[in-house]
Scaffold this motif. Structure first.
Motif, PDB file in Angstrom:
ATOM      1  N   GLY A  24      38.728   1.038  68.569  1.00 46.45           N
ATOM      2  CA  GLY A  24      38.139   2.351  68.378  1.00 46.45           C
ATOM      3  C   GLY A  24      39.171   3.380  67.960  1.00 46.45           C
ATOM      4  O   GLY A  24      38.911   4.259  67.132  1.00 46.45           O
ATOM      5  N   ARG A  25      40.362   3.278  68.530  1.00 45.10           N
ATOM      6  CA  ARG A  25      41.445   4.201  68.157  1.00 45.10           C
ATOM      7  C   ARG A  25      41.821   4.016  66.682  1.00 45.10           C
ATOM      8  O   ARG A  25      42.011   4.990  65.950  1.00 45.10           O
ATOM      9  N   MET A  26      41.918   2.745  66.253  1.00 48.78           N
ATOM     10  CA  MET A  26      42.227   2.476  64.842  1.00 48.78           C
ATOM     11  C   MET A  26      41.128   3.031  63.939  1.00 48.78           C
ATOM     12  O   MET A  26      41.400   3.576  62.866  1.00 48.78           O
ATOM     13  N   PHE A  27      39.866   2.878  64.382  1.00 50.04           N
ATOM     14  CA  PHE A  27      38.738   3.431  63.625  1.00 50.04           C
ATOM     15  C   PHE A  27      38.885   4.940  63.493  1.00 50.04           C
ATOM     16  O   PHE A  27      38.684   5.503  62.410  1.00 50.04           O
ATOM     17  N   PRO A  48      42.144   4.715  74.840  1.00 53.28           N
ATOM     18  CA  PRO A  48      42.898   4.847  73.598  1.00 53.28           C
ATOM     19  C   PRO A  48      42.178   5.642  72.508  1.00 53.28           C
ATOM     20  O   PRO A  48      42.782   6.512  71.869  1.00 53.28           O
ATOM     21  N   ALA A  49      40.884   5.368  72.292  1.00 53.02           N
ATOM     22  CA  ALA A  49      40.162   6.082  71.240  1.00 53.02           C
ATOM     23  C   ALA A  49      39.843   7.509  71.648  1.00 53.02           C
ATOM     24  O   ALA A  49      39.924   8.433  70.832  1.00 53.02           O
ATOM     25  N   GLY A  50      39.492   7.698  72.922  1.00 52.92           N
ATOM     26  CA  GLY A  50      39.162   9.031  73.388  1.00 52.92           C
ATOM     27  C   GLY A  50      40.310  10.013  73.260  1.00 52.92           C
ATOM     28  O   GLY A  50      40.106  11.218  73.066  1.00 52.92           O
ATOM     29  N   MET A  51      41.535   9.502  73.343  1.00 53.24           N
ATOM     30  CA  MET A  51      42.714  10.367  73.264  1.00 53.24           C
ATOM     31  C   MET A  51      42.930  10.954  71.873  1.00 53.24           C
ATOM     32  O   MET A  51      43.567  11.989  71.724  1.00 53.24           O
ATOM     33  N   VAL A  52      42.394  10.286  70.848  1.00 53.91           N
ATOM     34  CA  VAL A  52      42.609  10.779  69.480  1.00 53.91           C
ATOM     35  C   VAL A  52      41.314  11.244  68.822  1.00 53.91           C
ATOM     36  O   VAL A  52      41.350  11.813  67.731  1.00 53.91           O
TER      37      VAL A  52
END
Length: 281
Positions: A24-27, A48-52
């Protein structure tokens, strides 16, 4: 608007993601680099995704209010891992574009349904039996031993799997898994594993990435090699067969989005499908 109606999301629009893991972060990074905003729904306070992401909706994957906020914010929603509730995808699809569809993910989430579906497409899978009780193990064919007992749902990276040599070992492993539904697969003369990753649009057209050869360590993928290499005719023909099978699976599922199909290459050069992964890669 139906799921098959062409539509455009211009940069500046919102894309949604169920799941806050590394994929999700890469997405998020990829979408943001193209000018999109991303909302991530994940129950973890820090992920990880929520942070970005531009918006992190901290809610369970089946939380009605959280899903409603995601659908109201985003023009399209996807998922970053295969074990989100299929019903959540179905609910989102009543309010916004969703890819992949809940019905497709529901098949892939269950190894029994997955193997039944693949075999119905005329594509080979390992000899197997659905195991829902100890009686099923007692009735299983002797040809399935030695084999691998795999939980039907929520197994990944070698978890929820047990290599067994005898029927007695299979019964013990089934009990250790808590008696949940499983698949018993015969051990096959494996040479190596390959993966076909494709992206299929709502118009039915698909593009396929170079076929990757995979190396696992302790049941977890360690290296995938997808760089074009010099190959003999047999190798090229094998890759073509795998690509054709992966496209047939995506079409049969009515799948739209990014999909990976993993194949075992047996020592005689034949191919069997190991599993399908409906998510980014």
């Amino acid at each position: 608007m139906t799921q098959s109606t062409p539509f455009l999301i211009a940069p500046g629009g919102w894309l949604g993601m169920l799941g806050g893991g590394q994929l999700g972060r890469m997405f998020c990074h990829a979408a943001q680099s193209l000018g999109y905003k991303v909302a991530v729904l994940d129950p973890a306070a820090e992920c990880p995704a929520g942070m970005v992401a531009d918006l992190h909706i901290q809610a369970a994957y089946d939380d009605e209010a959280g899903l409603a906020r995601l659908a109201q914010t985003c023009q399209a929603v996807t998922t970053e891992f295969e074990n989100v509730p299929a019903d959540s995808l179905r609910a989102l699809a009543t309010q916004c574009r969703v890819s992949p569809a809940g019905d497709a993910v529901a098949i892939v989430q269950d190894r029994i349904a997955e193997k039944t579906f693949i075999a119905a497409q005329g594509i080979p899978v390992a000899p197997h039996a659905a195991i829902r009780s100890e009686a099923d193990l007692n009735a299983a064919s002797d040809t399935l031993f030695p084999g691998i007992l795999k939980v039907a749902r929520l197994g990944y990276d070698g978890k929820g799997q047990a290599r067994i040599n005898t029927r007695e070992e299979a019964i013990a492993a089934f009990a250790e898994f808590g008696g949940v539904a499983c698949v018993l697969e015969a051990l096959m003369p494996l040479d190596y594993e390959i993966s076909v990753v494709l992206a299929r649009g709502f118009d039915g057209a698909s593009v396929v990435f170079p076929v990757a050869r995979n190396v696992h360590v302790d049941g977890i993928l360690a290296v995938s090699t997808a760089a074009p290499v010099q190959q003999d005719a047999a190798h090229a023909e094998r890759q073509a067969r795998a690509t054709e099978a992966a496209q047939a699976i995506a079409q049969g599922l009515g799948y739209h989005g990014v999909l990976c199909v993993e194949f075992f290459v047996l020592q005689d050069g034949s191919l069997i499908v190991n599993e399908i992964a409906p998510r980014p890669h």
